[in-house]
Design an enzyme around this catalytic site. Structure first.
Site, short mmCIF file in Angstrom:
data_model
loop_
_atom_site.label_atom_id
_atom_site.label_comp_id
_atom_site.label_asym_id
_atom_site.label_seq_id
_atom_site.Cartn_x
_atom_site.Cartn_y
_atom_site.Cartn_z
N CYS A 1 -16.84 43.09 -43.18
CA CYS A 1 -16.17 44.20 -43.86
C CYS A 1 -14.66 43.99 -43.71
O CYS A 1 -14.10 44.20 -42.64
CB CYS A 1 -16.61 45.52 -43.23
SG CYS A 1 -15.93 46.99 -44.02
N CYS B 1 -0.87 34.14 -43.14
CA CYS B 1 -0.57 32.71 -42.94
C CYS B 1 -1.18 31.80 -43.99
O CYS B 1 -0.97 30.59 -43.97
CB CYS B 1 -1.03 32.29 -41.56
SG CYS B 1 -2.83 32.24 -41.35
N CYS C 1 -8.15 36.38 -38.21
CA CYS C 1 -7.86 35.03 -38.68
C CYS C 1 -7.70 34.12 -37.46
O CYS C 1 -6.93 34.42 -36.55
CB CYS C 1 -6.58 35.04 -39.51
SG CYS C 1 -5.94 33.40 -39.93
N CYS D 1 -3.76 32.83 -37.16
CA CYS D 1 -2.63 33.69 -36.78
C CYS D 1 -3.04 34.95 -36.03
O CYS D 1 -2.18 35.69 -35.55
CB CYS D 1 -1.81 34.06 -38.01
SG CYS D 1 -2.63 35.23 -39.14
N CYS E 1 -5.96 34.13 -45.70
CA CYS E 1 -5.27 35.15 -44.93
C CYS E 1 -3.96 35.50 -45.64
O CYS E 1 -3.18 34.61 -45.99
CB CYS E 1 -4.99 34.63 -43.52
SG CYS E 1 -4.00 35.74 -42.50
#
Length: 212
Positions: free
Chosen positions: A186, A116, A161, A164, A113
């Site tokens: 995607c 984070c 995610c 976060c 991510c």
């Protein structure tokens, strides 16, 4: 009469009226552009019923969820650039065929991510879909959370995610790709960072715990 290529058409549409982004529910095949699955337009166009329905913004259910990383918008703005914040925290979309990882096909490594640094996808999850955004057939177990998104008169599955709540994109099933899951995650390139070594990604994630 010679027609422009599909990527050229998409880029022209992307700039029309300062539209922020376009997304497509199915990959682009040949010279046919399939159903638009997400976009935004300027406020000056929102009063037109058709355009408002097609390009309007909405707040998915994920915005109401809580996640381990509980940083405020002000804290996220301090660590994300403007475009990262627009996509990860405001659920925007980058232009197709422009992302850093669209054609990125490493043999090994981990995608984390961009907000984070939590590990999300492994290199061997990635495949070539031709849709204009990075595509993955699976994720690291527990790393990605799914939500039903019913905006724009259609039902899609948003992915964020799990650490976060940062917006990644959408996932689609049953498109016929020769992958183990027949799924296509995607994902916006801007929502991701790539690490050559899995250990580097894990170390970076441990170092992001101060704001949780």
């Amino acid at each position: 009469m010679r027609f422009p290529s599909v990527p050229h058409i998409v880029r022209r549409l992307y700039t029309l009226g300062n539209a922020t982004a376009f997304r497509f529910q199915q990959p682009l095949r040949g010279n046919r552009i399939s159903q638009i699955h997400r976009a935004t337009v300027p406020k000056s166009m929102s009063s037109i019923p058709f355009l408002s329905a097609l390009f309007g913004t909405s707040t998915p259910a994920s915005a109401k969820m809580t996640y381990p990383d509980t940083r405020s918008d002000d804290e996220w703005r301090a660590v994300l650039n403007k475009e990262q914040f627009r996509i990860l925290r405001e659920k925007g979309t980058e232009a197709p065929f422009t992302g850093e990882y669209d054609k990125h096909m490493p043999d090994h490594g981990v995608y984390t991510c961009a907000a984070c640094n939590a590990p999300l996808y492994k290199a061997d999850h990635k495949f070539k879909s031709g849709c204009g955004w990075p595509a993955y057939f699976d994720s690291i177990p527990g790393a990605v959370t799914r939500h039903t998104d019913t905006s724009f008169g259609m039902q899609r599955t948003e992915i964020v995610c799990s650490n976060c709540g940062g917006h990644l994109g959408h996932v689609f099933k049953g498109e016929g790709y020769p992958t183990p899951t027949d799924e296509r995650h995607c994902v916006n390139s801007i929502s991701l960072k790539f690490h050559d070594k899995e250990g580097d990604a894990q170390a970076g994630n441990e170092g992001n715990g101060e704001a949780k």
